[in-house]
Enzyme design. Structure first.
Site, mmCIF file in Angstrom:
data_model
loop_
_atom_site.group_PDB
_atom_site.id
_atom_site.type_symbol
_atom_site.label_atom_id
_atom_site.label_comp_id
_atom_site.label_asym_id
_atom_site.label_seq_id
_atom_site.Cartn_x
_atom_site.Cartn_y
_atom_site.Cartn_z
ATOM 1 N N THR A 86 0.751 -1.101 0.145
ATOM 2 C CA THR A 86 -0.030 -0.011 -0.076
ATOM 3 C C THR A 86 0.978 1.411 -0.036
ATOM 4 O O THR A 86 0.776 2.071 -0.833
ATOM 5 C CB THR A 86 -0.992 -0.028 1.217
ATOM 6 O OG1 THR A 86 -1.464 -1.343 1.285
ATOM 7 C CG2 THR A 86 -1.913 1.075 1.015
ATOM 8 N N GLU A 112 9.630 9.734 9.880
ATOM 9 C CA GLU A 112 8.543 10.680 10.046
ATOM 10 C C GLU A 112 7.196 9.706 9.944
ATOM 11 O O GLU A 112 6.075 9.776 10.433
ATOM 12 C CB GLU A 112 8.535 11.689 9.241
ATOM 13 C CG GLU A 112 7.381 12.571 9.227
ATOM 14 C CD GLU A 112 7.273 13.331 10.470
ATOM 15 O OE1 GLU A 112 8.066 14.394 10.830
ATOM 16 O OE2 GLU A 112 6.491 13.167 11.385
ATOM 17 N N VAL A 121 5.145 7.125 12.745
ATOM 18 C CA VAL A 121 3.941 7.358 13.821
ATOM 19 C C VAL A 121 2.955 8.629 13.009
ATOM 20 O O VAL A 121 3.514 9.552 12.417
ATOM 21 C CB VAL A 121 4.758 8.180 14.905
ATOM 22 C CG1 VAL A 121 3.585 8.492 15.950
ATOM 23 C CG2 VAL A 121 5.695 7.216 15.660
ATOM 24 N N GLY A 127 -10.877 -0.564 5.033
ATOM 25 C CA GLY A 127 -9.596 -0.625 4.629
ATOM 26 C C GLY A 127 -8.804 -0.060 5.882
ATOM 27 O O GLY A 127 -7.534 0.316 5.947
ATOM 28 N N ASP A 136 -0.054 -1.369 18.827
ATOM 29 C CA ASP A 136 0.344 -0.435 17.944
ATOM 30 C C ASP A 136 0.644 1.068 18.376
ATOM 31 O O ASP A 136 1.726 1.309 18.111
ATOM 32 C CB ASP A 136 -0.613 -0.483 16.447
ATOM 33 C CG ASP A 136 -0.318 0.547 15.503
ATOM 34 O OD1 ASP A 136 0.372 0.136 15.026
ATOM 35 O OD2 ASP A 136 -0.812 1.703 15.773
ATOM 36 N N LYS A 147 3.913 3.368 18.753
ATOM 37 C CA LYS A 147 4.276 4.742 18.363
ATOM 38 C C LYS A 147 4.709 5.580 19.505
ATOM 39 O O LYS A 147 5.454 6.254 19.448
ATOM 40 C CB LYS A 147 2.911 5.241 17.735
ATOM 41 C CG LYS A 147 2.689 4.462 16.368
ATOM 42 C CD LYS A 147 1.175 4.588 16.051
ATOM 43 C CE LYS A 147 0.879 4.015 14.620
ATOM 44 N NZ LYS A 147 -0.530 4.032 14.518
ATOM 45 N N GLY A 158 -2.943 5.433 5.910
ATOM 46 C CA GLY A 158 -3.463 5.678 4.428
ATOM 47 C C GLY A 158 -2.112 5.634 3.846
ATOM 48 O O GLY A 158 -1.053 6.215 4.029
#
Lengths: 324, 324
Positions: B13, B127, B130, B184, B198, B202, B297
């Site tokens: 992705t 960058e 996170v 998604g 997760d 981060k 995304g």
């Protein structure tokens, strides 16, 4: 350990904040960045004034003692465009880096100064010129460098926003301004803030960074003619009035607009409280990113200046960029 | 014009987003930064898969074709800690810069990789690891460098936040997760997101940057055991449940906590909608700064990767840092 020498132009609110912050953060900056920051001279107007925490032997009233003196970086905090511009140009010409909080100077002569700096191989740091400690300049210079920016929209003037919040509670414009002055959020002459001109200067700096060429000022108005009844009427419609600064792409370039706008209560700018600032940057790939926080004040602005000084200290050494 | 060659590890992705974004932004990056970005090889698992917009002749299934090949920067987008770690170490050892979106790798081995990079004089950009396109790493590395950070508090996992927003509207956890998967926003196996792990990874990266030494994980819990009735009950008290990640100074160090928290509706984190992320950084001088936006995304994350690649391209030339 590398020593970076600093010539300070101005010892007002932000200048004293810078000296105070440096004292508080010196050992952390040394440990973290391997940098010894050393203020060598400080330009003031009046040597006799009491300045707690500032070493009297560093003070001078002669600008060239600072700019031509022993310093790697000139930190310009005197404001205005004339004297500040002359001194900044001289500092760049002699190969010194410059850090400035001076939005008026950058709005008026930024492009020329940046060209000079590139030619001389020095850097100009100006994080403190817009939104104090909120790192919006860094976000535009670096975070958004990979994306095309479509628009910038924000509450960039904390004084106006503070005044609007008080008017929203029922105060008159005059009383709200007095209130802001008492708390130190407004100058004795608040014209620059209330007219929208301060926000327009900040917007011009952001737009220059975001869009480069083709930026043109469409309209600038402020809040000086608003009345408490206008805010009450907006409130009855579920709306809030904010002084909104906006830059957006139009055919042939980018237009800047500043003015009071009625916003639905759910708009992110409608929730900006008191003297806070907020900026919404919209990128084509990234979408909307919002940055908000205190846009002014001695220590937040001094911290933004400090971050630029540290970045200059780091970037002049090899291999150490990572730990920053 | 300087050419920066890029070896891409992974074409999922984010990898495809990176190639797409580079095509869209190439001429702007050339004009603005004087940089020609050139992808030389792309590591994939399966050569036969259709990849629109990706030049088939760049693809390889041999990692060393990329890492030992012609590239100044290795962009690591395969995820996981084992193979990714081996390849990143090899890239650094051979003097290549690294840009990675891999929070698991950084949370597990960040300190060691950063030490390696300093020794080899190369940079690691992260960058994208996170909050996707929200430039929070840059804010901590640079914007806040002049200040002592007191706490970090945020909604760092977009999947959990999306699920909580749907549960707040009455959906069950299972239905809300299905909904997130369809759009998604959630993996087929959403454990890492829903367990708080997760967000904890981060937070560990942010805390490492903000505080350095002495960071210790106190407790991590997720939203998997929450029920719709819990959100309804909170709502009746004017509260909202959010998965909050928090790092704060305690005697002897810094403690990290992740867990569902009931927040008053006016809390800045209570208003974080859907798959958005938000981070509130509190500095001693700067006060609270909030950054928010889409935390994941393809394109937002790719844009964060691109910003690191550009920063590396710029910092390896003299005098050009200013225009970035």
């Amino acid at each position: 350990m590398r020593t970076l020498t600093i010539g300070l132009l101005g010892c007002g609110t932000v200048g004293r904040g810078f000296v105070e912050l440096l004292d508080a953060e010196r050992s952390r900056i040394r440990a973290r960045y391997g940098l010894e920051l050393h203020v060598t001279r400080i330009l003031v107007r009046d040597l006799s004034r009491e300045r707690a925490g500032v070493a009297a032997e560093l003070l001078t009233t002669a600008p060239l003692d600072v700019v031509d003196g022993d310093c790697d970086v000139v930190v310009e905090l005197i404001g205005g465009t004339h004297t500040a511009g002359t001194l900044v140009r001289r500092a760049i010409a002699s190969g010194r880096h410059v850090v400035t909080a001076n939005k008026a100077l950058l709005a008026a002569a930024g492009a020329e100064l940046f060209d000079d700096a590139v030619r001389r191989g020095v850097e100009i740091g100006f994080e403190a010129s817009v939104c104090g400690g909120v790192p919006v300049i860094g976000a535009l210079r670096r975070g958004f460098s990979g994306d095309s920016i479509e628009s910038i929209r924000g509450v960039l003037n904390g004084t106006s926003n503070y005044v609007l919040c008080r008017m929203d509670e029922g105060l008159s414009l005059a009383d709200a301004v007095s209130c802001a002055q008492e708390l130190g959020f407004a100058e004795a002459d608040p014209t620059l803030d209330l007219s929208g001109e301060d926000a327009a200067q900040k917007l011009a700096i952001l737009a220059q960074l975001a869009f480069g060429e083709g930026v043109r000022r469409a309209s600038v108005s402020g809040i000086a003619s608003l009345r408490t009844a206008d805010l009450r009427r907006a409130r009855r419609n579920g709306e809030v009035i904010r002084l909104v600064a906006e830059a957006r792409r139009v055919p042939g370039g980018v237009e800047l607009e500043v003015g009071p706008r009625r916003l639905p209560a759910g708009d992110p700018l409608a929730t900006v409280r008191d003297e806070q600032n907020a900026v919404i940057i919209r990128g084509r790939a990234i979408g909307e990113v919002t940055l908000s926080g205190r846009g002014a004040g001695s220590l937040p602005t001094a911290a933004a200046v400090m971050s630029d000084v540290i970045a200059i200290g780091i970037s002049s050494r090899a291999g150490a960029r990572l730990v920053a």
